[in-house]
Design an enzyme around this catalytic site. Structure first.
Site, PDB file in Angstrom:
ATOM      1  CB  ILE A 191       2.670   0.059  -1.315  1.00 50.60           C
ATOM      2  CG1 ILE A 191       1.647  -0.262  -2.224  1.00 50.60           C
ATOM      3  CG2 ILE A 191       3.305   1.119  -2.352  1.00 50.60           C
ATOM      4  CD1 ILE A 191       1.814  -1.354  -3.240  1.00 50.60           C
ATOM      5  N   GLY A 192       4.512  -0.553   1.137  1.00 51.32           N
ATOM      6  CA  GLY A 192       5.884  -0.057   2.223  1.00 51.32           C
ATOM      7  C   GLY A 192       5.377   0.337   3.527  1.00 51.32           C
ATOM      8  CE  LYS A 208       0.943  23.640   7.464  1.00 51.42           C
ATOM      9  NZ  LYS A 208       0.385  22.527   6.550  1.00 51.42           N
ATOM     10  CG  ASP A 262       8.229   3.128  -3.754  1.00 56.40           C
ATOM     11  OD1 ASP A 262       7.710   1.821  -4.212  1.00 56.40           O
ATOM     12  OD2 ASP A 262       8.428   3.370  -2.507  1.00 56.40           O
ATOM     13  CD1 TRP A 302       7.706  15.413  -6.347  1.00 57.02           C
ATOM     14  CD2 TRP A 302       7.601  13.552  -5.379  1.00 57.02           C
ATOM     15  NE1 TRP A 302       6.410  14.715  -6.647  1.00 57.02           N
ATOM     16  CE2 TRP A 302       6.348  13.543  -6.026  1.00 57.02           C
ATOM     17  CE3 TRP A 302       8.047  12.269  -4.706  1.00 57.02           C
ATOM     18  CZ2 TRP A 302       5.567  12.645  -5.869  1.00 57.02           C
ATOM     19  CZ3 TRP A 302       6.890  11.376  -4.481  1.00 57.02           C
ATOM     20  CH2 TRP A 302       5.557  11.588  -4.944  1.00 57.02           C
ATOM     21  CG  HIS A 318      -5.708   7.910  -1.824  1.00 55.36           C
ATOM     22  ND1 HIS A 318      -5.391   6.706  -2.779  1.00 55.36           N
ATOM     23  CD2 HIS A 318      -4.675   8.460  -1.987  1.00 55.36           C
ATOM     24  CE1 HIS A 318      -4.567   6.806  -3.069  1.00 55.36           C
ATOM     25  NE2 HIS A 318      -3.792   7.911  -2.641  1.00 55.36           N
TER      26      HIS A 318
HETATM   27  N1  GLN Z   1       6.984   3.080  -0.474  1.00 51.14           N
HETATM   28  C1  GLN Z   1       6.125   4.112  -0.346  1.00 51.14           C
HETATM   29  C2  GLN Z   1       5.115   3.978   0.725  1.00 51.14           C
HETATM   30  O1  GLN Z   1       4.601   2.907   1.097  1.00 51.14           O
HETATM   31  C3  GLN Z   1       5.733   4.530  -1.510  1.00 51.14           C
HETATM   32  C4  GLN Z   1       4.725   5.923  -1.535  1.00 51.14           C
HETATM   33  C5  GLN Z   1       4.224   6.260  -2.513  1.00 51.14           C
HETATM   34  O2  GLN Z   1       4.054   5.723  -3.456  1.00 51.14           O
HETATM   35  N2  GLN Z   1       3.792   7.690  -2.710  1.00 51.14           N
HETATM   36  O3  GLN Z   1       4.994   4.873   1.562  1.00 51.14           O
HETATM   37 ZN    ZN Z   2       1.854   5.184  -4.206  1.00 53.49          ZN
END
Ligand code: GLN
Ligand code: ZN
Length: 756
Positions: free
Chosen positions: A433-434, A22, A601, A563, A696
């Site tokens: 989303i957070g 890496k 989540d 995970w 992304h």
């Molecule tokens: N709540 C998380 C964030 O916004 C969700 C992350 C994810 O879905 N991988 O980072």
């Molecule tokens: Zn996500």
């Protein structure tokens, strides 16, 4: 006594025990080092790996399990399947990494999950009419390298059927199998050339595709392809390797094919015992040491399985192996200096697994009497683990025994009525989303606090300031439901694992996720319960700063489970229930303190699906149930959100429906309306936030672009049930582009609302 090959290593980790590969690759990509430094490191890593495996007494191990980026990409390159957009790059290393990571001119090749692991491979792009020009020089060179150093290796390659089925067609929507004639000549050439390497050459063809539900056609092809490859060179000993589940049908298909051996996974595919009867005249590479988890092997249990198999397969034909490549486990326990020594005593990483393979082979061939001490030692470890107070928590057992609710008290329809009164949200409510962009300053702050270099007051100050800024931005921009931005979290699972009992964190338990990216999964070793408040203090702080609703932000039980390295002494679903109950308690406390919207989540819900459809149903039942247990204590007025980040829901729709979250936010920015149509067709009645901003990419979509997207969504879904949000957390983005994008998104919503 068996004098032939007794032990076998399917593959070994390659990133380096200190992640040397890496580090050198990332320096090379940054232009700080030349490619010769990379090859030098790589050569040293290969050498060290071979030496480790030889010292551990392994009968045969691999060349070709090493890769600068990914083994599927290597295979594509060796077969000559380089997509046109990269063909102009003349430097081979530059071309290779451009394929993996993209270049200024061309987008990278797609990446996707390697079966149900957390490893991701590069998806080869194939098309009809391409005469692929193979070149296996690099692999043969590696073989010679090993030979020169005195190591006997086998050649590892991805088998033709698996290679094909995991690739994608870029010329048409036709079936992948149609392209078989394009690649088979290249494989023939490979087999032919490999025959010249020496008198007795072992070739391992990885064909894990066959642990999925395979049709007759694919099995017929398996038989035909290997029948053909077998005939090319007499010097070769061909092994068809399967792993991650059972492959009884494949073993049957290969019954009359003259290959040397078949690899079967007895850890994740116990049904493989039934495959043994098809192996007459062949070697069985018996995957009995778990290649995907970090627990010590239970010798007694393993010997029982081997005993069962040897009722049908000659003992001399059974070769002891890991259940799959050891790529999926960390290097060595020697790199763990500070973790609890009792718990560490239950672990076995790649290096230790080699010793287990040797032990098992010795005991199996030489008899239990001769190795009574070893067996006893092993038995004692399991006895201690079973009765350890670290594993067993009477509190947890009591809670489970008392029973718990598995669903919310009211139906979605009734909940919705109540929630509408509480929230008075506009049409198309806007949220995120957070996480918000994480800066280097923030990462340094967290790291410093962990190591003690940063004082608590300074850490708190930094975190709260970040939250203040996030809130100010969201208020100014016009969001309807706010988030605190998650500055305190380095990882959505690790954060919660650190706040629950039953979890432990290794120092160096890295496993490769893709390319140079590694993850260090938490280990669940014992009964799980909350160690105290996990998120309340921070969320309440944030809620006090705004009149709008602040979302509580939790990671769901299934994602935490999927995970992590999960204990193997009780069933996975029972571990998941324990986590669910901990999340439930957190929700109860948040609710008690006045938090009205809570997001749970489940980013990794999909990851846990078994490879065989017949097993999917069982997973679905308990995974959905665990989510429902986690949110069961939410009052009807409390709005539960969930978030999932993938774009293919077709086959898991019933599960999504059954989870019964009030609002689900999903990744749709690429698949757009197709996905929403799936939800509609399946009669999804709850609310939904299809991501309209692709997190992304650094690109800033214009107001108009957002407006168009939202209008398209409205063609499929009623405004009363639509939320507007990005398609995932923003933590990997930069503030600059995020601010602009979110402003445009909110402006677009305002415009669309006017027209409604
Ligand atoms: N709540 C998380 C964030 O916004 C969700 C992350 C994810 O879905 N991988 O980072
Ligand atoms: Zn996500």
């Amino acid at each position: 006594m068996n004098k032939g090959l007794r032990t076998f290593v399917t593959g070994f980790p390659r990133i380096g025990k200190n992640r040397e590969l890496k580090k050198v690759l990332e320096s090379f990509w940054d232009g700080k080092l030349g490619f010769d430094s990379v090859t030098e490191t790589a050569d040293n890593l290969k050498k060290t790996n071979w030496e480790t495996q030889k010292r551990a007494g392994m009968g045969i191990f691999s060349c070709g399990d090493f890769s600068y980026y990914d083994q599927m990409l290597d295979m594509a390159v060796m077969l000559g399947a380089v997509p046109e957009r990269f063909q102009g790059i003349s430097d081979p290393a530059e071309r290779y990494f451009a394929m993996a990571r993209g270049s200024a001119e061309s987008s990278a090749m797609e990446m996707t999950k390697w079966f149900n692991t957390n490893y991701h491979y590069i998806v080869p792009e194939l098309k009809k009419g391409c005469r692929y020009k193979p070149d296996f020089g690099s692999l043969f060179k590696e073989y010679r390298q090993a030979e020169k150093l005195g190591y006997r290796t086998k050649l590892n390659v991805i088998g033709p059927v698996t290679f094909l089925m995991l690739s994608k067609r870029v010329d048409s929507e036709g079936s992948m199998l149609e392209l078989l004639p394009e690649i088979i000549p290249a494989y023939r050439e490979f087999v032919n050339a490999a025959g010249f390497l020496g008198k007795e050459i072992y070739v391992q063809f990885d064909e894990p595709w066959f642990v999925k539900d395979c049709g007759k056609e694919e099995l017929k092809i398996l038989k035909k392809v290997y029948g053909e490859l077998c005939g090319v060179s007499k010097n070769l000993k061909i092994i068809v390797m399967t792993y991650f589940d059972s492959a009884v049908n494949a073993a049957e298909a290969l019954k009359d094919v003259n290959i040397w051996g078949v690899g079967l996974d007895f850890v994740y595919g116990p049904e493989n015992v039934k495959a043994a009867k098809f192996l007459k005249g062949k070697k069985l590479i018996a995957g009995v040491v778990d290649g995907r988890n970090i627990w010590k092997n239970n010798y007694e249990k393993t010997l029982n399985i081997l005993g069962e198999i040897s009722k049908t397969v000659y003992k001399e034909d059974i070769i002891i192996a890991p259940s799959c490549s050891l790529l999926h486990v960390p290097y060595s326990l020697k790199n763990e200096k500070i973790i609890d020594s009792e718990i560490k005593g239950w672990f076995s990483f790649a290096g230790e697994k080699l010793a287990e393979i040797k032990d098992i082979a010795d005991i199996f061939t030489e008899g239990k009497e001769k190795h009574a001490e070893k067996i006893e030692q092993n038995r004692a470890v399991f006895a201690r683990r079973e009765s350890s107070a670290k594993v067993n928590d009477p509190d947890v057992k009591k809670i489970i025994k008392c029973g718990y609710s598995k669903k919310r008290s009211e139906s979605f329809k009734d909940r919705k009525k109540k929630q509408e009164k509480v929230f008075c949200l506009p049409l198309l409510p806007v949220t995120t989303i957070g996480s918000f962009p994480q800066t280097e300053v923030l990462r340094r702050l967290r790291r410093g606090y962990k190591t003690g270099a940063v004082k608590k007051e300074d850490y708190d100050k930094g975190i709260y300031e970040y939250i203040d800024n996030c809130i100010a931005f969201q208020e100014k921009t016009g969001f309807d439901v706010l988030v605190h931005g998650e500055p305190e979290r380095n990882d959505m699972v690790e954060y919660f694992g650190e706040r629950m009992k039953g979890f432990i964190f290794t120092e160096n338990g890295w496993v490769q996720s893709y390319g140079t990216r590694c993850v260090k999964p938490p280990v669940i070793y014992g009964d799980v319960k909350r160690a105290g408040d996990m998120t309340g203090k921070i969320i309440l702080y944030a809620q006090k700063k705004t009149k709008k609703n602040m979302k509580g932000m939790l990671t769901g039980p299934v994602t935490i489970l999927n995970w992590s390295f999960v204990r193997d002494d009780i069933q996975k679903k029972d571990v998941c229930v324990q986590i669910a109950l901990a999340v439930r308690d957190e929700i109860r406390d948040l609710q008690f303190e006045g938090i009205k919207i809570i997001q749970v989540d489940e980013a990794a819900f999909r990851e846990g699906y078994p490879l065989k459809k017949s097993k999917a149903f069982i997973y679905e039942i308990w995974a959905v149930e665990c989510f429902r247990v986690a949110v069961s204590g939410a009052r009807p007025e409390t709005q539960i959100h969930t978030h999932m980040c993938y774009s293919d829901f077709r086959d898991i729709m019933p599960a999504i429906k059954a989870m019964d979250a009030d609002v689900i936010t999903i990744e749709t920015s690429k698949s757009g309306n197709k996905l929403l149509e799936t939800f509609k067709k399946q009669g999804y009645e709850n609310e939904i936030g299809p991501g309209v901003y692709d997190v992304h990419s650094p690109r800033v979509p214009s107001v108009e672009e957002f407006e168009n997207k939202i209008k398209l969504l409205l063609n499929v879904f009623p405004a009363e049930r639509l939320w507007i949000n990005p398609d995932c957390g923003l933590k990997t983005r930069k503030w600059e582009e995020t601010e602009k994008s979110l402003q445009n998104m909110v402006e677009a919503v305002a415009n669309v609302r006017k027209s409604l």
